[in-house]
Design a protein around this motif. Structure first.
Motif, PDB file in Angstrom:
ATOM      1  N   ASP A 144       0.809  -1.279  -0.018  1.00  0.00           N
ATOM      2  CA  ASP A 144       0.222   0.118  -0.154  1.00  0.00           C
ATOM      3  C   ASP A 144       0.988   1.341   0.003  1.00  0.00           C
ATOM      4  OD1 ASP A 144      -2.906  -1.211   2.011  1.00  0.00           O
ATOM      5  OD2 ASP A 144      -2.162  -1.569  -0.274  1.00  0.00           O
ATOM      6  N   SER A 145       0.218   2.445   0.026  1.00  0.00           N
ATOM      7  CA  SER A 145       0.811   3.530  -0.177  1.00  0.00           C
ATOM      8  C   SER A 145       0.168   4.471   0.993  1.00  0.00           C
ATOM      9  CB  SER A 145       0.742   4.343  -1.427  1.00  0.00           C
ATOM     10  OG  SER A 145       1.169   3.764  -2.574  1.00  0.00           O
ATOM     11  N   LEU A 146       1.066   5.491   1.561  1.00  0.00           N
ATOM     12  CA  LEU A 146       0.646   6.537   2.683  1.00  0.00           C
ATOM     13  C   LEU A 146       1.466   7.778   2.282  1.00  0.00           C
ATOM     14  CD1 LEU A 146       0.917   4.984   6.080  1.00  0.00           C
ATOM     15  CD2 LEU A 146      -1.383   5.980   4.960  1.00  0.00           C
ATOM     16  N   ARG A 147       0.613   8.894   2.547  1.00  0.00           N
ATOM     17  CA  ARG A 147       1.382  10.154   2.259  1.00  0.00           C
ATOM     18  C   ARG A 147       1.302  10.970   3.756  1.00  0.00           C
ATOM     19  NH1 ARG A 147       0.020  15.613  -1.155  1.00  0.00           N
ATOM     20  NH2 ARG A 147      -1.459  15.841   0.465  1.00  0.00           N
ATOM     21  N   LEU A 148       2.554  11.144   4.347  1.00  0.00           N
ATOM     22  CA  LEU A 148       2.755  11.872   5.551  1.00  0.00           C
ATOM     23  C   LEU A 148       2.838  13.441   5.372  1.00  0.00           C
ATOM     24  CD1 LEU A 148       5.108   9.633   7.350  1.00  0.00           C
ATOM     25  CD2 LEU A 148       2.841   9.345   7.395  1.00  0.00           C
ATOM     26  N   SER A 149       2.319  13.970   6.049  1.00  0.00           N
ATOM     27  CA  SER A 149       2.284  15.633   6.061  1.00  0.00           C
ATOM     28  C   SER A 149       3.109  15.885   7.185  1.00  0.00           C
ATOM     29  CB  SER A 149       0.977  16.352   5.779  1.00  0.00           C
ATOM     30  OG  SER A 149       0.255  15.882   4.684  1.00  0.00           O
ATOM     31  N   CYS A 150       3.712  17.278   6.957  1.00  0.00           N
ATOM     32  CA  CYS A 150       4.391  17.990   8.222  1.00  0.00           C
ATOM     33  C   CYS A 150       4.139  19.363   7.714  1.00  0.00           C
ATOM     34  CB  CYS A 150       5.835  17.895   8.130  1.00  0.00           C
ATOM     35  SG  CYS A 150       6.780  18.602   9.485  1.00  0.00           S
ATOM     36  N   ALA A 151       3.133  19.811   8.971  1.00  0.00           N
ATOM     37  CA  ALA A 151       2.699  21.433   8.704  1.00  0.00           C
ATOM     38  C   ALA A 151       3.832  22.221   9.732  1.00  0.00           C
ATOM     39  CB  ALA A 151       1.439  21.270   9.449  1.00  0.00           C
ATOM     40  N   VAL A 152       4.408  23.127   9.027  1.00  0.00           N
ATOM     41  CA  VAL A 152       5.360  23.767   9.486  1.00  0.00           C
ATOM     42  C   VAL A 152       4.974  25.610   9.666  1.00  0.00           C
ATOM     43  CG1 VAL A 152       7.943  24.668   9.141  1.00  0.00           C
ATOM     44  CG2 VAL A 152       7.223  22.607   8.162  1.00  0.00           C
ATOM     45  N   SER A 153       5.325  25.627  11.109  1.00  0.00           N
ATOM     46  CA  SER A 153       5.172  27.077  11.519  1.00  0.00           C
ATOM     47  C   SER A 153       6.287  27.694  12.172  1.00  0.00           C
ATOM     48  CB  SER A 153       3.635  27.216  12.366  1.00  0.00           C
ATOM     49  OG  SER A 153       3.808  26.289  13.633  1.00  0.00           O
ATOM     50  N   ARG A 154       6.107  28.980  12.248  1.00  0.00           N
ATOM     51  CA  ARG A 154       7.162  29.506  12.971  1.00  0.00           C
ATOM     52  C   ARG A 154       8.586  29.361  12.271  1.00  0.00           C
ATOM     53  NH1 ARG A 154       5.031  29.296  19.150  1.00  0.00           N
ATOM     54  NH2 ARG A 154       3.123  29.698  18.868  1.00  0.00           N
ATOM     55  N   LEU A 155       8.640  29.253  11.072  1.00  0.00           N
ATOM     56  CA  LEU A 155      10.034  28.833  10.698  1.00  0.00           C
ATOM     57  C   LEU A 155      10.619  30.278  10.251  1.00  0.00           C
ATOM     58  CD1 LEU A 155      11.645  26.546   9.588  1.00  0.00           C
ATOM     59  CD2 LEU A 155      10.960  26.995   7.287  1.00  0.00           C
ATOM     60  N   THR A 156      11.843  30.583  11.069  1.00  0.00           N
ATOM     61  CA  THR A 156      12.349  31.951  10.813  1.00  0.00           C
ATOM     62  C   THR A 156      13.942  31.859  10.291  1.00  0.00           C
ATOM     63  OG1 THR A 156      12.961  31.861  13.218  1.00  0.00           O
ATOM     64  CG2 THR A 156      10.783  32.652  12.448  1.00  0.00           C
ATOM     65  N   PHE A 157      14.143  30.626   9.687  1.00  0.00           N
ATOM     66  CA  PHE A 157      15.624  30.611   9.382  1.00  0.00           C
ATOM     67  C   PHE A 157      16.007  31.663   8.387  1.00  0.00           C
ATOM     68  CE2 PHE A 157      16.168  26.917  11.709  1.00  0.00           C
ATOM     69  CZ  PHE A 157      15.598  25.894  11.281  1.00  0.00           C
ATOM     70  N   SER A 158      16.960  32.333   8.632  1.00  0.00           N
ATOM     71  CA  SER A 158      17.728  33.444   7.716  1.00  0.00           C
ATOM     72  C   SER A 158      18.418  33.022   6.706  1.00  0.00           C
ATOM     73  CB  SER A 158      18.293  34.506   8.534  1.00  0.00           C
ATOM     74  OG  SER A 158      19.356  34.028   9.079  1.00  0.00           O
ATOM     75  N   SER A 159      19.119  31.574   6.846  1.00  0.00           N
ATOM     76  CA  SER A 159      19.645  31.016   5.903  1.00  0.00           C
ATOM     77  C   SER A 159      19.226  29.839   5.370  1.00  0.00           C
ATOM     78  CB  SER A 159      21.064  30.244   6.566  1.00  0.00           C
ATOM     79  OG  SER A 159      20.685  29.585   7.717  1.00  0.00           O
ATOM     80  N   LEU A 190       6.070  13.320   2.663  1.00  0.00           N
ATOM     81  CA  LEU A 190       6.612  12.166   2.454  1.00  0.00           C
ATOM     82  C   LEU A 190       5.673  11.175   1.862  1.00  0.00           C
ATOM     83  CD1 LEU A 190       9.321  10.510   2.564  1.00  0.00           C
ATOM     84  CD2 LEU A 190       8.488   9.590   4.735  1.00  0.00           C
ATOM     85  N   GLN A 191       5.848  11.049   0.463  1.00  0.00           N
ATOM     86  CA  GLN A 191       4.654  10.065  -0.158  1.00  0.00           C
ATOM     87  C   GLN A 191       5.570   8.552  -0.194  1.00  0.00           C
ATOM     88  OE1 GLN A 191       1.932  10.113  -1.888  1.00  0.00           O
ATOM     89  NE2 GLN A 191       1.904   8.034  -1.994  1.00  0.00           N
ATOM     90  N   MET A 192       4.967   7.662   0.405  1.00  0.00           N
ATOM     91  CA  MET A 192       5.630   6.274   0.478  1.00  0.00           C
ATOM     92  C   MET A 192       4.730   5.317  -0.107  1.00  0.00           C
ATOM     93  SD  MET A 192       6.375   6.309   4.609  1.00  0.00           S
ATOM     94  CE  MET A 192       4.599   6.523   5.094  1.00  0.00           C
ATOM     95  N   ASN A 193       5.401   4.655  -1.229  1.00  0.00           N
ATOM     96  CA  ASN A 193       4.797   3.676  -1.958  1.00  0.00           C
ATOM     97  C   ASN A 193       5.348   2.423  -1.774  1.00  0.00           C
ATOM     98  OD1 ASN A 193       3.279   5.792  -3.303  1.00  0.00           O
ATOM     99  ND2 ASN A 193       4.801   6.005  -4.922  1.00  0.00           N
ATOM    100  N   ASN A 194       4.745   1.420  -2.317  1.00  0.00           N
ATOM    101  CA  ASN A 194       5.133  -0.162  -1.794  1.00  0.00           C
ATOM    102  C   ASN A 194       5.664  -0.193  -0.736  1.00  0.00           C
ATOM    103  OD1 ASN A 194       5.745  -2.790  -2.653  1.00  0.00           O
ATOM    104  ND2 ASN A 194       7.713  -2.016  -3.594  1.00  0.00           N
ATOM    105  N   THR A 220       2.160   1.667  10.441  1.00  0.00           N
ATOM    106  CA  THR A 220       2.214   0.341  10.866  1.00  0.00           C
ATOM    107  C   THR A 220       1.955  -0.496   9.539  1.00  0.00           C
ATOM    108  OG1 THR A 220       1.781   0.508  12.982  1.00  0.00           O
ATOM    109  CG2 THR A 220       1.488  -1.698  12.030  1.00  0.00           C
ATOM    110  N   VAL A 221       2.817  -1.193   8.728  1.00  0.00           N
ATOM    111  CA  VAL A 221       2.666  -1.911   7.841  1.00  0.00           C
ATOM    112  C   VAL A 221       2.486  -3.332   8.108  1.00  0.00           C
ATOM    113  CG1 VAL A 221       3.462  -2.307   5.481  1.00  0.00           C
ATOM    114  CG2 VAL A 221       4.001  -0.315   6.559  1.00  0.00           C
TER     115      VAL A 221
END
Length: 120
Positions: free
Chosen positions: A16-31, A82-86, A117-118
């Motif tokens: 099977d496939s799954l897609r994980l998401s990571c919501a990012v906030s307060r990202l203040t890197f200047s580099s 993160l798209q996870m296939n197979n 969990t697979v």
């Protein structure tokens, strides 16, 4: 303080496939910075899975996921995916999103993790 919130984990069957998401906030890197996915299988150490660089979008993958997993980002949504296939049973782990500045050698911002969990 950077905040990272993962979602999308679950119980799936091998192949099977799954897609994980990571919501990012307060990202203040200047580099330039890196976003990454790590995972921690049951009873094992946390390990690198994939990373993506800001700007260039250059990616890097752990050998066992190459060709099956794809890391990407949507800057408009401040989200890393993160798209996870197979999927395989050995992909079972808690998956973590992480961030670091280009100039910092270690990832120093982490999400709380999401369980994948697979079953065979």
């Amino acid at each position: 303080q950077v905040q990272l919130v993962e979602s999308g984990g679950g119980l799936v069957q091998a192949g099977d496939s799954l897609r994980l998401s990571c919501a990012v906030s307060r990202l203040t890197f200047s580099s330039p910075y890196f976003m990454a996915w790590f995972r921690q299988p049951p009873g094992k150490e946390r390990e690198f899975v994939a990373s993506i660089r800001s700007g260039s979008g250059n990616t890097d993958y752990e050998d066992r996921v190459k060709g099956r997993f794809t890391i990407s980002r949507d800057d408009a949504k401040n989200t890393v995916y993160l798209q996870m296939n197979n999927l395989k049973p050995e992909d079972t782990a808690v998956y973590y999103c992480a961030a670091r500045s280009y100039w910092v050698p270690q990832y120093n911002y982490w999400g709380q993790g999401t369980q994948v969990t697979v079953s065979s």
